[in-house]
Design a protein around this motif. Structure first.
Motif, PDB file in Angstrom:
ATOM      1  N   PHE A  22       0.875  -1.154   0.038  1.00  0.00           N
ATOM      2  CA  PHE A  22      -0.172   0.123  -0.036  1.00  0.00           C
ATOM      3  C   PHE A  22       0.831   1.304   0.026  1.00  0.00           C
ATOM      4  O   PHE A  22       0.467   2.313  -0.603  1.00  0.00           O
ATOM      5  N   ASP A  23       1.849   1.469   0.743  1.00  0.00           N
ATOM      6  CA  ASP A  23       2.826   2.444   0.656  1.00  0.00           C
ATOM      7  C   ASP A  23       3.464   2.670  -0.815  1.00  0.00           C
ATOM      8  O   ASP A  23       3.666   3.820  -1.125  1.00  0.00           O
ATOM      9  N   GLU A  24       4.103   1.600  -1.251  1.00  0.00           N
ATOM     10  CA  GLU A  24       4.451   1.616  -2.491  1.00  0.00           C
ATOM     11  C   GLU A  24       3.500   2.288  -3.572  1.00  0.00           C
ATOM     12  O   GLU A  24       3.753   2.954  -4.490  1.00  0.00           O
ATOM     13  N   LYS A  25       2.172   1.885  -3.440  1.00  0.00           N
ATOM     14  CA  LYS A  25       1.098   2.314  -4.313  1.00  0.00           C
ATOM     15  C   LYS A  25       0.963   3.951  -4.079  1.00  0.00           C
ATOM     16  O   LYS A  25       0.883   4.451  -5.051  1.00  0.00           O
ATOM     17  N   CYS A  26       0.842   4.344  -2.896  1.00  0.00           N
ATOM     18  CA  CYS A  26       0.896   5.691  -2.512  1.00  0.00           C
ATOM     19  C   CYS A  26       1.966   6.542  -3.150  1.00  0.00           C
ATOM     20  O   CYS A  26       1.647   7.503  -3.722  1.00  0.00           O
ATOM     21  N   TYR A  27       3.159   5.987  -3.014  1.00  0.00           N
ATOM     22  CA  TYR A  27       4.230   6.695  -3.400  1.00  0.00           C
ATOM     23  C   TYR A  27       4.437   6.896  -5.130  1.00  0.00           C
ATOM     24  O   TYR A  27       5.091   7.728  -5.769  1.00  0.00           O
ATOM     25  N   HIS A  28       3.633   5.649  -5.702  1.00  0.00           N
ATOM     26  CA  HIS A  28       3.608   5.697  -7.317  1.00  0.00           C
ATOM     27  C   HIS A  28       2.697   6.692  -7.615  1.00  0.00           C
ATOM     28  O   HIS A  28       2.730   7.287  -8.630  1.00  0.00           O
ATOM     29  N   LEU A  29       1.676   7.012  -6.826  1.00  0.00           N
ATOM     30  CA  LEU A  29       0.661   8.178  -7.021  1.00  0.00           C
ATOM     31  C   LEU A  29       1.230   9.622  -6.915  1.00  0.00           C
ATOM     32  O   LEU A  29       0.552  10.617  -6.753  1.00  0.00           O
ATOM     33  N   LYS A  30       2.530   9.604  -6.258  1.00  0.00           N
ATOM     34  CA  LYS A  30       3.182  10.946  -5.688  1.00  0.00           C
ATOM     35  C   LYS A  30       2.545  11.610  -4.561  1.00  0.00           C
ATOM     36  O   LYS A  30       2.293  12.662  -4.466  1.00  0.00           O
ATOM     37  N   GLY A  31       1.953  10.457  -3.852  1.00  0.00           N
ATOM     38  CA  GLY A  31       1.529  11.048  -2.609  1.00  0.00           C
ATOM     39  C   GLY A  31       2.355  10.646  -1.270  1.00  0.00           C
ATOM     40  O   GLY A  31       3.541  10.284  -1.618  1.00  0.00           O
ATOM     41  N   ARG A  32       1.791  10.885   0.017  1.00  0.00           N
ATOM     42  CA  ARG A  32       2.722  10.841   1.210  1.00  0.00           C
ATOM     43  C   ARG A  32       1.668  10.174   1.952  1.00  0.00           C
ATOM     44  O   ARG A  32       0.432  10.390   2.148  1.00  0.00           O
ATOM     45  N   CYS A  33       2.349   9.327   2.999  1.00  0.00           N
ATOM     46  CA  CYS A  33       1.461   8.771   4.093  1.00  0.00           C
ATOM     47  C   CYS A  33       1.519   9.358   5.435  1.00  0.00           C
ATOM     48  O   CYS A  33       2.669   9.525   5.827  1.00  0.00           O
ATOM     49  N   VAL A  34       0.316  10.055   5.845  1.00  0.00           N
ATOM     50  CA  VAL A  34       0.290  10.763   6.869  1.00  0.00           C
ATOM     51  C   VAL A  34      -0.755  10.297   7.697  1.00  0.00           C
ATOM     52  O   VAL A  34      -1.748   9.556   7.224  1.00  0.00           O
ATOM     53  N   GLU A  42      -6.111  15.879  -1.026  1.00  0.00           N
ATOM     54  CA  GLU A  42      -7.128  15.074  -0.765  1.00  0.00           C
ATOM     55  C   GLU A  42      -6.499  13.730  -0.594  1.00  0.00           C
ATOM     56  O   GLU A  42      -5.634  13.156  -0.964  1.00  0.00           O
ATOM     57  N   LEU A  43      -7.578  12.843  -0.048  1.00  0.00           N
ATOM     58  CA  LEU A  43      -7.268  11.135   0.116  1.00  0.00           C
ATOM     59  C   LEU A  43      -7.484  10.304  -1.147  1.00  0.00           C
ATOM     60  O   LEU A  43      -8.421  10.402  -1.851  1.00  0.00           O
ATOM     61  N   VAL A  44      -6.180   9.850  -1.531  1.00  0.00           N
ATOM     62  CA  VAL A  44      -6.316   9.079  -2.943  1.00  0.00           C
ATOM     63  C   VAL A  44      -6.036   7.604  -2.656  1.00  0.00           C
ATOM     64  O   VAL A  44      -6.639   6.714  -3.508  1.00  0.00           O
ATOM     65  N   ALA A  45      -5.806   7.066  -1.416  1.00  0.00           N
ATOM     66  CA  ALA A  45      -5.544   5.848  -1.042  1.00  0.00           C
ATOM     67  C   ALA A  45      -5.145   5.455   0.346  1.00  0.00           C
ATOM     68  O   ALA A  45      -5.082   6.562   1.080  1.00  0.00           O
ATOM     69  N   LEU A  46      -5.076   4.377   0.712  1.00  0.00           N
ATOM     70  CA  LEU A  46      -4.703   3.904   2.001  1.00  0.00           C
ATOM     71  C   LEU A  46      -3.236   3.399   2.463  1.00  0.00           C
ATOM     72  O   LEU A  46      -2.881   2.803   1.218  1.00  0.00           O
ATOM     73  N   CYS A  47      -2.740   3.584   3.243  1.00  0.00           N
ATOM     74  CA  CYS A  47      -1.245   3.255   3.399  1.00  0.00           C
ATOM     75  C   CYS A  47      -1.493   2.110   4.737  1.00  0.00           C
ATOM     76  O   CYS A  47      -2.473   1.984   5.145  1.00  0.00           O
ATOM     77  N   GLY A  48      -0.283   1.654   4.951  1.00  0.00           N
ATOM     78  CA  GLY A  48      -0.251   0.573   6.096  1.00  0.00           C
ATOM     79  C   GLY A  48      -0.187   1.322   7.452  1.00  0.00           C
ATOM     80  O   GLY A  48      -0.164   2.486   7.557  1.00  0.00           O
ATOM     81  N   LYS A  49      -0.511   0.630   8.476  1.00  0.00           N
ATOM     82  CA  LYS A  49      -0.464   1.099   9.946  1.00  0.00           C
ATOM     83  C   LYS A  49      -1.502   2.191  10.155  1.00  0.00           C
ATOM     84  O   LYS A  49      -1.450   3.284  10.480  1.00  0.00           O
TER      85      LYS A  49
END
Length: 65
Positions: A22-34, A42-49
């Motif tokens: 999930f983290d890799e998918k987020c970074y591929h979308l050029k997002g950040r996990c917070v 905007e929320l585009v995906a979910l990350c771990g934890k």
């Protein structure tokens, strides 16, 4: 009883791999996990934890010609 330990071991070792996916998918979308997105994101995906993948909103492409 062996089956229980086998299933537990498989789930225990797959959990980090799943969250990394999930983290890799987020970074591929050029997002950040917070923990929470800011007003200009905007929320585009979910990350771990239980983190959220936030992506900064892009202004619309209006030109001032």
């Amino acid at each position: 009883m062996r089956m229980f330990f086998f299933v537990f071991a498989v789930l225990f070792f797959l959990a980090p791999a799943r969250s990394a996916f999930f983290d890799e998918k987020c970074y591929h979308l050029k997002g950040r996990c917070v923990k929470s997105c800011q007003k200009n994101e905007e929320l585009v995906a979910l990350c771990g934890k239980s983190l959220k993948c936030c992506l900064t909103l892009q202004p619309c492409g209006k030109s001032k010609d």
